[in-house]
Design an enzyme around this catalytic site. Structure first.
Site, PDB file in Angstrom:
ATOM      1  N   TRP A  26      55.144  30.363  57.570  1.00 41.68           N
ATOM      2  CA  TRP A  26      54.501  30.973  56.408  1.00 41.68           C
ATOM      3  C   TRP A  26      54.978  32.429  56.291  1.00 41.68           C
ATOM      4  CZ3 TRP A  26      51.087  35.174  56.400  1.00 41.68           C
ATOM      5  CH2 TRP A  26      50.577  35.490  55.125  1.00 41.68           C
TER       6      TRP A  26
ATOM      7  N   ASP B  23      45.596  34.522  38.729  1.00 44.43           N
ATOM      8  CA  ASP B  23      45.740  33.747  39.968  1.00 44.43           C
ATOM      9  C   ASP B  23      44.386  33.205  40.428  1.00 44.43           C
ATOM     10  OD1 ASP B  23      46.677  33.246  42.935  1.00 44.43           O
ATOM     11  OD2 ASP B  23      48.508  33.768  41.849  1.00 44.43           O
ATOM     12  N   ASP B  24      44.297  32.838  41.667  1.00 43.71           N
ATOM     13  CA  ASP B  24      43.130  32.216  42.291  1.00 43.71           C
ATOM     14  C   ASP B  24      41.841  33.008  42.016  1.00 43.71           C
ATOM     15  OD1 ASP B  24      41.517  30.786  43.965  1.00 43.71           O
ATOM     16  OD2 ASP B  24      42.698  31.123  45.778  1.00 43.71           O
TER      17      ASP B  24
ATOM     18  N   LYS C 182      50.692  27.998  37.688  1.00 47.49           N
ATOM     19  CA  LYS C 182      51.164  28.137  39.070  1.00 47.49           C
ATOM     20  C   LYS C 182      50.428  27.079  39.883  1.00 47.49           C
ATOM     21  CE  LYS C 182      51.202  31.568  42.841  1.00 47.49           C
ATOM     22  NZ  LYS C 182      50.824  32.947  43.169  1.00 47.49           N
TER      23      LYS C 182
ATOM     24  N   ASP D 121      49.576  25.549  43.220  1.00 48.55           N
ATOM     25  CA  ASP D 121      49.581  25.964  44.624  1.00 48.55           C
ATOM     26  C   ASP D 121      49.178  24.809  45.536  1.00 48.55           C
ATOM     27  OD1 ASP D 121      49.768  27.709  46.765  1.00 48.55           O
ATOM     28  OD2 ASP D 121      48.401  29.209  45.945  1.00 48.55           O
TER      29      ASP D 121
ATOM     30  N   ASP E 113      55.097  34.081  50.294  1.00 43.36           N
ATOM     31  CA  ASP E 113      53.978  35.020  50.205  1.00 43.36           C
ATOM     32  C   ASP E 113      54.362  36.380  50.770  1.00 43.36           C
ATOM     33  OD1 ASP E 113      52.113  33.639  48.817  1.00 43.36           O
ATOM     34  OD2 ASP E 113      50.954  32.965  50.547  1.00 43.36           O
TER      35      ASP E 113
HETATM   36  C1  DGJ Z   1      48.955  31.332  48.080  1.00 43.64           C
HETATM   37  C2  DGJ Z   1      49.961  31.810  47.075  1.00 43.64           C
HETATM   38  O1  DGJ Z   1      51.240  31.779  47.609  1.00 43.64           O
HETATM   39  C3  DGJ Z   1      49.570  33.190  46.607  1.00 43.64           C
HETATM   40  O2  DGJ Z   1      50.543  33.723  45.755  1.00 43.64           O
HETATM   41  C4  DGJ Z   1      48.239  33.117  45.929  1.00 43.64           C
HETATM   42  O3  DGJ Z   1      48.359  32.327  44.778  1.00 43.64           O
HETATM   43  C5  DGJ Z   1      47.214  32.543  46.883  1.00 43.64           C
HETATM   44  N1  DGJ Z   1      47.650  31.294  47.459  1.00 43.64           N
HETATM   45  C6  DGJ Z   1      45.910  32.320  46.184  1.00 43.64           C
HETATM   46  O4  DGJ Z   1      44.976  31.709  46.967  1.00 43.64           O
END
Ligand code: DGJ
Length: 727
Positions: A199, A366-367, A476, A478, A548
């Site tokens: 990661w 985003d989230d 997006k 995820d 990330d």
């Molecule tokens: C993981 C993603 O890679 C991030 O950019 C972001 O969207 C977070 N999750 C949100 O929980």
């Protein structure tokens, strides 16, 4: 015609590679050759390197067959149990309970174009772009018919492979392993190149000689994974970035996979690529068929760089689909690193106002916009707007952003379910789980059982409801944890080995449904950053959040590693805040821009907090990227250097008239006489530096190089040099 078949000999010739195989007198399909293209010829087995014999040890063919031993013959699709002791591409159990399979030639057909693989992503080709050969092999005792499918591209040095298994017998057959691609090579002169990581540190290239015995690059995570990418190359020991032989293999799949190499006692090489057999089995009842995902083989005699450029062209033109394939992607700002979960409509609008002023084209929320998601402990699955954060709903936010001239994007993590969610309280059995065993959480979440139609239908209903409630141009998608306790409540015990692959089929089906319902939607793939950066996802999502880790210096290696197989336009790359949230490193704003402009460009910081000087820099970057985007998307990409003291890369536009070369000093040393040699130019042509006006010959730029010393690059500084061919 790229495929010729006569006298039991099959010759496949793409623009740059050839693959030859032959049916032996007893009906075995033996491999003759893979490599640089060969002229069509009247070849026989005897024309190719002999395979060693081990008569006293290895079982021989029960009938005369023109090969010394199945244990050493080069095989097109090796099976288990007949004396070939190298790993086999297929294992299946029939009525007699054994795994022995004896696949013999049955028939073949050749036709223009390329077939789809039902339910799976794959490269595509028009009838005049490719030709396909299907060879049917049969195991008489079980009635299992295995069809090897080869598509040969006329304009790429590419041959794709997949396999169909059909139960033509009377009893069920259980597949335990079924690879998509098998390749035997007569001698070991290769290094293995693969991309490892974790990661926030994905796709670090590693090059190591093949060893006697086996090597394995794989994932059992239910995702192609951060740790190993479903790509490898076999590279001649002597080959470099631009010279020599490099063969690339990519798996068009986003779940658990396995790539295996084996070097035998005589130095013969076997490469196998397919679904990971560790947690796989599939029962084929009489009359049923199983289709494997696709494996892509690329051949280059221009080193790793040539291999990468061939992958880039193939994936850009014959894998990525939809309206965004040939369009510049919007320059976006994503609020994740700006706000994390702590936002509301007013905060998003304030970022949006700054974005619009600076020329940015889209805001991605985003989230955190749904359920009661104020941190990552809850609400996945509850895809209903959180009216505390967005009191007037999505439409109001979207309308206001569009009034500012911005598009809107939104984040989903469809495949997950929080134990603390209304969805889980209503449907605990929708999570992957095994009765009698506790489920292991990760990031406080479980994985939904995507093999279930009701789960897919729920997600389609929720997502389409959200996407049609407001003008939303981008999603997006995820996926933030890997699998454990893989079990499905709907499948009987003897079919639990099917869950992982059925999950992937369910995921792909949902992606397809969403894109069919919203054909203009731009999907960005994401899996905790780049945990599912693979050719399978690219079929649906033309760009993927690369990592990330948004630190520009870390991204140098991550992006160059990713470029081994995947086009720069597919790598989402953002300018983020400093000190960087992952590493604490401080990097000049300009450098952050240069690195992010190596992919699909955007920002991931609070634009309202930028200084006036930084805002001016953003305006410059945005204007510049508009000019660069078509070059990045269509051009030829060269990795020039990646050392601790200098990283450099270059793109030459498809018509050869524009050159963009970027260099960054990750760590300055006191001796800082940097120069970099460009590639892909015409020796005799002249190129004008668009900043200095200076004119250089292509030969000068490629052989002597560009002197970077005048740019006085200090620690973490970067420069982008743009050249235009002088007509
Ligand atoms: C993981 C993603 O890679 C991030 O950019 C972001 O969207 C977070 N999750 C949100 O929980």
């Amino acid at each position: 015609m790229p495929i010729f078949a006569y006298d039991n000999l099959f010759q496949l010739r793409s623009s740059g590679s050839s693959l030859l195989m032959q049916v032996t007198p007893a009906g075995r399909l033996v491999h003759l050759y893979y490599g640089h293209s060969l002229p069509e010829g009247d070849y026989t087995l005897a024309d190719f390197p002999p395979t060693p014999s081990q008569p006293s040890i290895s079982p021989n063919s029960p009938e005369p067959d023109g090969i010394d031993s199945v244990g050493t013959a080069l095989s097109e699709y090796p099976t288990f149990g007949l004396g070939d002791f190298r790993p086999s591409a297929i294992q299946a159990v029939g009525e007699d309970g054994t795994r022995v399979l004896d696949l013999r030639y049955h028939c073949h057909k050749i036709y223009p174009g390329k077939p789809r693989i039902p339910g799976l992503p794959a490269t595509y080709a028009a009838d005049d772009e490719a030709e396909t050969l299907e060879i049917e092999l049969m195991d008489d005792p079980t009635g299992l018919i295995v069809t090897l499918v080869y598509t040969v591209f006329e304009n790429h040095p590419v041959i794709t492979r997949s396999v169909k298994a059909f139960n033509g017998g009377q009893k069920p057959i259980k597949l335990l392993r079924i690879d998509s691609l098998a390749l035997d090579l007569p001698e070991n002169r290769y290094d293995l190149v693969h991309l490892w990581g974790c990661w926030a540190m994905e796709r670090t290239p590693e090059r190591t000689p093949l060893i006697h015995g086996g090597m394995k690059i794989s994932s059992t995570r239910g995702a192609s994974s951060h740790t190993h990418n479903p790509f490898v190359a076999l590279v001649d020991h002597e080959a470099t970035e631009e010279y020599g032989e490099a063969m690339g293999f990519a798996f068009v799949y986003s779940g658990s996979f396995q790539i295996q190499t084996e070097v035998d006692f005589a130095g013969q090489v076997r490469l196998l690529m397919g679904l990971n057999p560790d947690n796989f089995s599939w029962t084929l009842n009489p009359g049923e068929q199983f289709n494997t995902p696709e494996g892509v083989m690329v051949y280059s005699d221009q080193g790793l760089g040539g291999m990468s450029r061939a992958f880039h062209k193939l994936f850009s033109h014959n894998l990525i689909r939809g309206p965004w394939r040939d369009k510049d992607r919007p320059i976006l700002v994503n609020n994740w690193e700006a706000t994390y979960f702590n936002f509301n409509e007013e905060k998003l609008l304030s970022i949006g106002r700054s974005a619009a002023e600076l020329g940015i084209e889209m805001l991605v929320m985003d989230d955190g916009w749904f359920g009661k998601r104020d941190d990552d402990h809850s609400s996945l699955g509850d895809w209903f707007v959180d009216h505390h954060k967005l009191p007037e709903g999505l439409k109001s936010l979207s309308d206001k952003l569009h009034e500012m001239g911005l598009k809107m994007g939104i984040w989903f993590e469809p495949e997950m379910i929080s134990p603390d969610s209304d969805l889980y309280r209503a449907h605990p059995d929708w999570a992957l789980h095994i009765p009698g065993r506790p489920n292991s959480p990760s990031r406080w979440q479980y994985v939904l059982d995507m093999s279930r139609q009701d789960v897919q239908d729920y997600l389609f209903e929720r997502m389409s409801d959200i996407l049609s409630s407001a003008k939303i141009e981008y999603v997006k998608w995820d996926f933030n944890r890997n699998f454990s306790e893989v079990g499905s409540a709907l499948l009987p015990p003897d079919r639990q080995g099917e869950v992982e692959h059925r999950y992937m089929l369910g995921l792909y089906s949902l992606l397809e449904r969403i894109l069919t319902a919203f054909p203009e939607l731009l999907l960005e793939g994401c899996a905790g950053g780049g945990g599912r950066f693979d050719a399978g996802m690219l079929y649906y999502a033309p760009q993927i959040w690369t990592s990330d880790d948004t630190d520009a210096i870390e991204r140098l290696t991550i992006q160059q590693g990713t470029s081994y197989c995947y086009p720069p336009s597919t790598m989402s790359a953002h300018v983020s805040a400093c000190p960087n949230h992952q590493t604490g490193r401080v990097t000049p704003f300009k450098t952050r821009g240069i690195v992010a402009m190596g992919g699909s460009f955007g920002y991931e910081l609070d634009l309202t907090k930028l200084s006036d000087e930084e805002k001016e820099e953003v305006k410059r970057q945005v204007a510049l990227y508009h000019e660069l985007a078509p070059v990045i998307r269509n051009g030829d990409y060269y990795r020039l250097e990646n050392s601790p003291t200098l990283a450099a890369w270059e793109t030459v536009s498809a018509d050869g008239t524009e050159v963009v070369a970027s260099a960054v000093v990750p760590m300055a040393r006191i001796v800082n006489t940097h120069f970099v040699r460009l590639r892909g130019l015409e020796e005799e042509a002249s190129y004008r530096d668009m900043d200095s006006g200076k004119v250089y010959s292509g030969g000068m730029l490629m052989h002597a190089g560009i002197n970077l010393t005048p740019y006085r690059l200090r620690d973490r500084d970067g420069v982008m040099i743009r050249l235009k061919k002088v007509e």
